[in-house]
Enzyme design. Structure first.
Site, mmCIF file in Angstrom:
data_model
loop_
_atom_site.group_PDB
_atom_site.id
_atom_site.type_symbol
_atom_site.label_atom_id
_atom_site.label_comp_id
_atom_site.label_asym_id
_atom_site.label_seq_id
_atom_site.Cartn_x
_atom_site.Cartn_y
_atom_site.Cartn_z
ATOM 1 N N THR A 145 0.841 -1.186 0.000
ATOM 2 C CA THR A 145 0.000 0.000 0.000
ATOM 3 C C THR A 145 0.884 1.246 0.000
ATOM 4 O O THR A 145 2.100 1.155 -0.108
ATOM 5 C CB THR A 145 -0.920 0.016 1.237
ATOM 6 O OG1 THR A 145 -0.139 0.283 2.410
ATOM 7 C CG2 THR A 145 -1.633 -1.312 1.408
ATOM 8 N N CYS A 146 0.243 2.380 0.166
ATOM 9 C CA CYS A 146 0.985 3.641 0.139
ATOM 10 C C CYS A 146 2.001 3.749 1.272
ATOM 11 O O CYS A 146 3.059 4.358 1.098
ATOM 12 C CB CYS A 146 0.015 4.820 0.230
ATOM 13 S SG CYS A 146 -1.191 4.872 -1.087
ATOM 14 N N ASP A 147 1.677 3.198 2.432
ATOM 15 C CA ASP A 147 2.560 3.387 3.572
ATOM 16 C C ASP A 147 3.116 2.095 4.154
ATOM 17 O O ASP A 147 3.707 2.111 5.224
ATOM 18 C CB ASP A 147 1.861 4.179 4.683
ATOM 19 C CG ASP A 147 0.553 3.547 5.124
ATOM 20 O OD1 ASP A 147 0.281 2.406 4.712
ATOM 21 O OD2 ASP A 147 -0.189 4.194 5.874
ATOM 22 N N SER B 95 -2.031 2.385 10.352
ATOM 23 C CA SER B 95 -1.746 3.239 9.203
ATOM 24 C C SER B 95 -1.268 4.611 9.658
ATOM 25 O O SER B 95 -1.559 5.052 10.777
ATOM 26 C CB SER B 95 -3.001 3.412 8.342
ATOM 27 O OG SER B 95 -3.496 2.164 7.920
ATOM 28 N N PRO C 260 -10.238 4.609 5.159
ATOM 29 C CA PRO C 260 -11.280 3.622 4.831
ATOM 30 C C PRO C 260 -10.882 2.610 3.765
ATOM 31 O O PRO C 260 -11.546 1.596 3.620
ATOM 32 C CB PRO C 260 -12.445 4.496 4.346
ATOM 33 C CG PRO C 260 -11.797 5.757 3.862
ATOM 34 C CD PRO C 260 -10.620 5.978 4.767
ATOM 35 N N HIS C 261 -9.809 2.860 3.026
ATOM 36 C CA HIS C 261 -9.479 1.971 1.913
ATOM 37 C C HIS C 261 -8.537 0.842 2.305
ATOM 38 O O HIS C 261 -8.292 -0.060 1.500
ATOM 39 C CB HIS C 261 -8.859 2.784 0.770
ATOM 40 C CG HIS C 261 -9.682 3.973 0.377
ATOM 41 N ND1 HIS C 261 -10.943 3.842 -0.141
ATOM 42 C CD2 HIS C 261 -9.432 5.312 0.455
ATOM 43 C CE1 HIS C 261 -11.438 5.047 -0.382
ATOM 44 N NE2 HIS C 261 -10.544 5.944 -0.027
ATOM 45 N N GLY D 264 -2.302 8.622 -14.682
ATOM 46 C CA GLY D 264 -2.074 7.324 -14.067
ATOM 47 C C GLY D 264 -3.309 6.811 -13.365
ATOM 48 O O GLY D 264 -4.196 7.587 -12.989
#
Length: 437
Positions: free
Chosen positions: A54-56, A114, A120-121, A194
């Site tokens: 994920t992003c983090d 997180s 929420p995702h 993107g």
């Protein structure tokens, strides 16, 4: 007693606290290459595993009989993909096993680990990782059991707390940043470059805040057209991205390529064409898509994921109470899972005991004793003969065996306490005459 699934669970990962963004970028795995990455993990002996990117965070979550061997294989996987030594990798990863890994998994699914607490995702991302592992044939029963329990815990957190409420997500931070710069977003135009998940989500948040004009581009024209239809925008060619920047007030990039798609030179040219009207770049790609040098250009405002996460932190204080309640739910769910699995693990022993008792009962019936008192006495004697002999042997044995005898007696007192018989007698278990001779 801890269930086998929990004792076999291992997690090796990197997140916003343990590692630099550059290393997470190097290990990030996009959905199209996930099957290949899982195949590489399987080649290292990880046969019950899923990969969460994920992003983090980037995490390997798997099960195995030898936790040390599983974590070592996970470290090798990351080291090879990042081009680092295993020693270098070990300095920036966290390694968890057993109950610690289970609690971490529950917390991740509930979005408590997180950078943006309550994002929420996250649960959807965990579900996607679970699905891809299953489709790749590397999802075993133990891992599936743990992950399904994590889903249930996350659902409770979502339904019973306000953890997801308030502007503390990456997307809401993007909206706040855009409003701070432009005010009314209805007058702004947007370029999405993107199609990584968080890019379209960011655009949807900006549209909900009032932004109307949208251009969409991607390396694959089909993908650009698909997103344009979904987001009610206009598809434009990717090779014209430098020209398109000049037409946009807000540029959201979520390409995640290894080479920046937006250069400082292109931004300088775009601002000149716009007569220095500001441009906001929201770079949510992993790796980043905009050259960091853009931040040094007047009237160009660049926010990457770390910047947006920092903005989001300003609202986290409002969630402290909800976070505390959410952790209580996670703790309760972990304990409930372990208890349920332990009880399930005891079922075979209980069933075996039932079979033993029933077999003895059938033997007595088969012998045809007409005297009920003698028949029942014989049944009790047969059932107690083996345990009594073992207890007598332990009580007369070594110090360690005497300790085992004391533990066994304590267990018998607890097991048969409802009848009160052992509690009244005390001492060692009763010695019954063996009527079988």
């Amino acid at each position: 007693m801890t269930h086998r699934a929990a004792t076999r669970l291992c997690i090796l990962g990197l997140n916003h606290r343990s590692s630099a963004l550059s290393l997470r970028d190097a290990l990030a795995v996009d959905d199209p290459v996930m099957p290949q990455a899982l195949s590489e993990a399987r080649a290292l002996g990880l046969t019950d595993v899923m990969l969460l990117s994920t992003c983090d965070r980037v995490e390997l979550i798997g099960c195995g009989d030898d936790s040390a061997a599983v974590l070592a294989a996970m470290t090798r996987f990351f080291a090879v993909r990042a081009g680092r030594t295993e020693a270098e990798m070990a300095a920036q990863v966290y390694a968890l096993s057993g109950v610690d890994a289970l609690r971490h998994l529950f917390a991740v699914a509930a979005s408590l680990d997180s950078m943006i607490v309550g994002e929420p995702h996250v649960l959807g991302q965990v579900k996607a990782a679970h699905r891809m592992a299953r489709d790749a044939g590397v999802l075993g029963g133990d891992l599936d059991t743990c992950v399904q329990a994590a889903f249930s815990a996350a659902k409770r957190v979502r339904n019973e707390t306000t953890i997801a409420e308030g502007p503390v997500s990456v997307t809401s931070s993007a909206v706040q940043t855009a409003r701070d710069l432009f005010g009314d977003l209805k007058r702004c135009s947007l370029l999405l470059a993107g199609g990584a998940d968080i890019g379209p989500l960011t655009v949807e948040a900006l549209q909900a805040a009032g932004l109307e004009r949208l251009m969409v581009t991607a390396r694959r024209p089909v993908r650009a057209e698909q997103m344009a239809r979904t987001l009610n925008g206009q598809g434009v060619p990717f090779d014209q991205i430098s020209r398109l920047i000049a037409e946009a007030d807000v540029v959201v990039t979520s390409i995640g390529s290894r080479t920046p798609a937006v250069t400082a030179e292109a931004v300088t040219a775009a601002l000149k064409q716009r007569r220095q009207k500001p441009i906001l770049f929201l770079d949510v790609g992993v790796p980043g898509d905009v050259e960091p040098a853009v931040n040094r250009i007047s009237n160009a405002f660049l926010y990457d994921l770390e910047d947006l996460e920092r903005v989001a932190h300003q609202g986290l204080s409002r969630r402290e109470a909800a976070t505390s309640a959410a952790w209580e739910i996670v703790t309760a769910e972990v304990e409930a899972f372990l208890k349920a699995q332990a009880e399930r693990a005891a079922v075979p022993a209980i069933a075996a005991l039932h079979r033993l008792f029933e077999a003895e009962r059938q033997r007595i019936l088969h012998d045809g004793h007409p005297d009920a008192e003698k028949a029942t006495h014989l049944l009790v004697a047969r059932l107690l003969h083996g345990p009594s002999e073992v207890l007598r042997h332990l009580a007369a044995g070594t110090e360690a065996e005497r300790a085992q005898a004391a533990q066994a007696e304590a267990l018998l007192l607890r097991l048969f306490q409802p009848s009160g018989s052992l509690k009244q007698r005390g001492g060692s278990a009763p010695s019954e005459k063996n009527d079988e001779g």
